[in-house]
Design a protein around this motif. Structure first.
Motif, PDB file in Angstrom:
ATOM      1  N   LYS A 234       0.828  -1.213   0.000  1.00 16.76           N
ATOM      2  CA  LYS A 234       0.000   0.000   0.000  1.00 16.76           C
ATOM      3  C   LYS A 234       0.855   1.253   0.000  1.00 16.76           C
ATOM      4  O   LYS A 234       0.593   2.214  -0.738  1.00 16.76           O
ATOM      5  N   ARG A 235       1.910   1.248   0.835  1.00 14.15           N
ATOM      6  CA  ARG A 235       2.798   2.408   0.924  1.00 14.15           C
ATOM      7  C   ARG A 235       3.508   2.642  -0.409  1.00 14.15           C
ATOM      8  O   ARG A 235       3.643   3.775  -0.877  1.00 14.15           O
ATOM      9  N   PHE A 236       3.947   1.558  -1.046  1.00 13.69           N
ATOM     10  CA  PHE A 236       4.617   1.669  -2.342  1.00 13.69           C
ATOM     11  C   PHE A 236       3.684   2.251  -3.403  1.00 13.69           C
ATOM     12  O   PHE A 236       4.062   3.133  -4.183  1.00 13.69           O
ATOM     13  N   LEU A 237       2.437   1.777  -3.417  1.00 14.62           N
ATOM     14  CA  LEU A 237       1.476   2.275  -4.403  1.00 14.62           C
ATOM     15  C   LEU A 237       1.133   3.735  -4.152  1.00 14.62           C
ATOM     16  O   LEU A 237       1.005   4.520  -5.105  1.00 14.62           O
ATOM     17  N   LEU A 238       0.977   4.120  -2.893  1.00  9.56           N
ATOM     18  CA  LEU A 238       0.705   5.530  -2.574  1.00  9.56           C
ATOM     19  C   LEU A 238       1.843   6.420  -3.037  1.00  9.56           C
ATOM     20  O   LEU A 238       1.624   7.509  -3.600  1.00  9.56           O
ATOM     21  N   LYS A 239       3.078   5.982  -2.810  1.00  7.35           N
ATOM     22  CA  LYS A 239       4.245   6.764  -3.259  1.00  7.35           C
ATOM     23  C   LYS A 239       4.264   6.864  -4.788  1.00  7.35           C
ATOM     24  O   LYS A 239       4.581   7.918  -5.353  1.00  7.35           O
ATOM     25  N   SER A 240       3.917   5.771  -5.447  1.00  9.01           N
ATOM     26  CA  SER A 240       3.891   5.768  -6.919  1.00  9.01           C
ATOM     27  C   SER A 240       2.851   6.748  -7.457  1.00  9.01           C
ATOM     28  O   SER A 240       3.124   7.520  -8.389  1.00  9.01           O
ATOM     29  N   PHE A 241       1.663   6.703  -6.841  1.00 14.52           N
ATOM     30  CA  PHE A 241       0.610   7.635  -7.280  1.00 14.52           C
ATOM     31  C   PHE A 241       0.999   9.085  -6.976  1.00 14.52           C
ATOM     32  O   PHE A 241       0.679   9.995  -7.752  1.00 14.52           O
ATOM     33  N   ALA A 242       1.700   9.312  -5.875  1.00 10.22           N
ATOM     34  CA  ALA A 242       2.156  10.665  -5.543  1.00 10.22           C
ATOM     35  C   ALA A 242       3.132  11.170  -6.600  1.00 10.22           C
ATOM     36  O   ALA A 242       3.077  12.343  -7.028  1.00 10.22           O
ATOM     37  N   VAL A 243       4.028  10.293  -7.055  1.00 14.47           N
ATOM     38  CA  VAL A 243       4.979  10.664  -8.118  1.00 14.47           C
ATOM     39  C   VAL A 243       4.227  11.002  -9.403  1.00 14.47           C
ATOM     40  O   VAL A 243       4.531  11.990 -10.087  1.00 14.47           O
ATOM     41  N   LEU A 244       3.210  10.195  -9.744  1.00 13.02           N
ATOM     42  CA  LEU A 244       2.410  10.458 -10.951  1.00 13.02           C
ATOM     43  C   LEU A 244       1.695  11.804 -10.858  1.00 13.02           C
ATOM     44  O   LEU A 244       1.628  12.550 -11.846  1.00 13.02           O
ATOM     45  N   VAL A 245       1.154  12.117  -9.691  1.00 19.73           N
ATOM     46  CA  VAL A 245       0.468  13.396  -9.493  1.00 19.73           C
ATOM     47  C   VAL A 245       1.431  14.557  -9.700  1.00 19.73           C
ATOM     48  O   VAL A 245       1.098  15.562 -10.353  1.00 19.73           O
TER      49      VAL A 245
ATOM     50  N   PHE B 221       9.010   1.475 -11.614  1.00 19.80           N
ATOM     51  CA  PHE B 221       7.814   0.952 -10.939  1.00 19.80           C
ATOM     52  C   PHE B 221       7.777  -0.573 -11.015  1.00 19.80           C
ATOM     53  O   PHE B 221       7.530  -1.255 -10.012  1.00 19.80           O
ATOM     54  N   VAL B 222       8.022  -1.126 -12.206  1.00 22.39           N
ATOM     55  CA  VAL B 222       7.993  -2.574 -12.391  1.00 22.39           C
ATOM     56  C   VAL B 222       9.090  -3.259 -11.581  1.00 22.39           C
ATOM     57  O   VAL B 222       8.860  -4.295 -10.936  1.00 22.39           O
ATOM     58  N   ILE B 223      10.280  -2.674 -11.605  1.00 29.16           N
ATOM     59  CA  ILE B 223      11.400  -3.280 -10.861  1.00 29.16           C
ATOM     60  C   ILE B 223      11.067  -3.376  -9.375  1.00 29.16           C
ATOM     61  O   ILE B 223      11.216  -4.446  -8.757  1.00 29.16           O
ATOM     62  N   PHE B 224      10.623  -2.262  -8.794  1.00 32.05           N
ATOM     63  CA  PHE B 224      10.317  -2.268  -7.352  1.00 32.05           C
ATOM     64  C   PHE B 224       9.116  -3.155  -7.034  1.00 32.05           C
ATOM     65  O   PHE B 224       9.083  -3.831  -6.003  1.00 32.05           O
ATOM     66  N   LEU B 225       8.117  -3.161  -7.923  1.00 32.52           N
ATOM     67  CA  LEU B 225       6.937  -3.983  -7.685  1.00 32.52           C
ATOM     68  C   LEU B 225       7.293  -5.469  -7.691  1.00 32.52           C
ATOM     69  O   LEU B 225       6.911  -6.215  -6.784  1.00 32.52           O
ATOM     70  N   LEU B 226       8.044  -5.901  -8.709  1.00 32.06           N
ATOM     71  CA  LEU B 226       8.370  -7.320  -8.837  1.00 32.06           C
ATOM     72  C   LEU B 226       9.390  -7.770  -7.794  1.00 32.06           C
ATOM     73  O   LEU B 226       9.322  -8.891  -7.279  1.00 32.06           O
ATOM     74  N   ARG B 227      10.312  -6.884  -7.480  1.00 30.70           N
ATOM     75  CA  ARG B 227      11.384  -7.275  -6.561  1.00 30.70           C
ATOM     76  C   ARG B 227      10.911  -7.348  -5.114  1.00 30.70           C
ATOM     77  O   ARG B 227      11.310  -8.251  -4.362  1.00 30.70           O
TER      78      ARG B 227
END
Length: 394
Positions: free
Chosen positions: A6-17, A67-73
């Motif tokens: 959840k924290r990773f996804l929130l950070k990702s969405f924050a970067v997109l924003v 994003f893919v690297i951190f998600l998969l790893r």
């Protein structure tokens, strides 16, 4: 879904924003200005060769790569059920969409700047000025056009508007080949009759007809329409005969009801009438300085939109009042030269940008959807493969 994911996804969405905000600001800064807007101006459509497209590809690719690297790893080791995998799939679809729509935020920035430079209120003021002054701005050859200028176009003052009745007169009743036509004009009047009390109806009707100089049979001939409204009947009919061609205060500049560009969400008939009243006042009620001031505002408007013009407000004011008082003289020297087509195109473009914004151009919709689905499919497939591989190793 665990806390780390959840924290990773929130950070990702924050970067997109943040990236979307950066493109919004870039679009705001890159606004071309009112003078450079033309009929080809549109919201950004991803052109593959300019700074926005090139940077978009680079930034999107870089974001998705990390994003893919951190998600998969870090977040694909736990075993998830079908519902959780579907939830991850929806999130990846949203990430794919947001990472490929930076150019849309660029268009939003462009639109925000446009509305800052030209608020809708100011656009409507400019349209209203042009609608009021339009009959003074035609090419001189248009003033003889019966399609544009005829007594039925007059809306103000009373007894206008009028309706035309064209009668055929035969020179010899036995020979139908030789005839002429005669036009008569009648005011358009309204009579509302109560439907409940016949006695009151007849009295009111008789008084109204006596006042107009009509009898029952004549009224029946002149009825244009009948309409039931509640407990009343509204009758619209041809009233008194009028003679616009002999009306000293009915110059050619008032024989027009067309709008240069209608305002949105206001009935056109209402706009036409209001413009006719203002135009009549400028010609017959106010002094010449009022019309001069209107033409000075027009001169400012043309410069504001970068329209080529040879209009001199003082000269045009003199011409208008001269031709107002000389109805029989050919109107071939009015000094109102400007780029009419250029101005029409400018407002057509602004109307499209204001009221029909197209942030995703039709020519790239199919490509865009295909790319979003393709990116999502690759991300989701990689996630599923990596999750299966990690479970197998463990």
């Amino acid at each position: 879904m665990d806390r780390k994911l959840k924290r990773f996804l929130l950070k990702s969405f924050a970067v997109l924003v943040v990236i979307h905000l950066a493109y919004f600001i870039y679009g705001y800064i890159k606004f071309v200005g009112l003078k450079r807007i033309n009929i080809y101006t549109e919201f950004y459509r991803f052109k593959f060769y300019d700074d926005v497209s090139i940077s978009h590809v680079f930034v999107s690719g870089l974001f998705l790569f990390f994003f893919v690297i951190f998600l998969l790893r870090n977040h694909s080791k736990k075993r998830n059920g079908l519902s959780k995998n579907l939830g991850i799939g929806l999130i990846l679809l949203l990430v794919s969409f947001l990472s490929l729509t930076f150019f849309i935020s660029y268009s939003f920035g462009f639109n925000a700047k446009l509305r800052t430079v030209l608020p809708e209120k100011d656009l409507n003021k400019d349209k209203t000025l042009l609608n009021v002054l339009q009959p003074f701005l035609y090419n001189y050859t248009s003033y003889s056009s019966e399609k544009l200028f005829n007594p039925e176009n007059i809306l103000y003052p009373k007894p206008y508007p009028v309706i035309e009745q064209r009668d055929t007169l035969y020179y010899d009743p036995g020979n139908k080949e030789y005839y002429t036509t005669e036009s008569k004009y009648y005011s358009i009047d309204t009579l509302t009759i109560l439907s409940a009390d016949h006695k009151k109806i007849n009295n009111k009707k008789k008084l109204a007809l006596d006042f107009l100089g009509l009898d029952d049979k004549e009224l029946e001939k002149r009825i244009i329409s009948k309409k039931e409204i509640g407990d009343s009947t509204e009758i619209i009919f041809k009233g008194e005969e009028v003679h616009p061609q002999y009306d000293e205060k009915m110059c050619i500049f008032l024989e027009n009801k067309f709008l240069f560009f209608p305002l949105h969400n206001i009935p056109e008939q209402k706009q036409q009438y209001q413009n006719a009243v203002k135009r009549y006042n400028l010609l017959y009620k106010y002094n010449q300085d009022s019309l001069l001031y209107s033409f000075q505002r027009l001169d400012v408007l043309l410069k504001k939109y970068d329209i080529e013009s040879q209009i001199v407000p003082k000269d045009l004011t003199k011409d208008v009042f001269y031709y107002r008082d000389h109805q029989e003289e050919p109107l071939n020297a009015i000094r109102n030269t400007y780029e009419r087509g250029q101005l029409k195109d400018k407002f057509a473009t602004l109307d499209r940008l204001f009221y029909k914004p197209n942030y995703l151009h039709p020519s790239i919709i199919e490509i865009f959807i295909s790319v979003v689905i393709g990116v999502w499919f690759i991300l989701f497939l990689l996630y599923l493969i990596w999750s299966f591989r990690n479970r197998k190793i463990s």
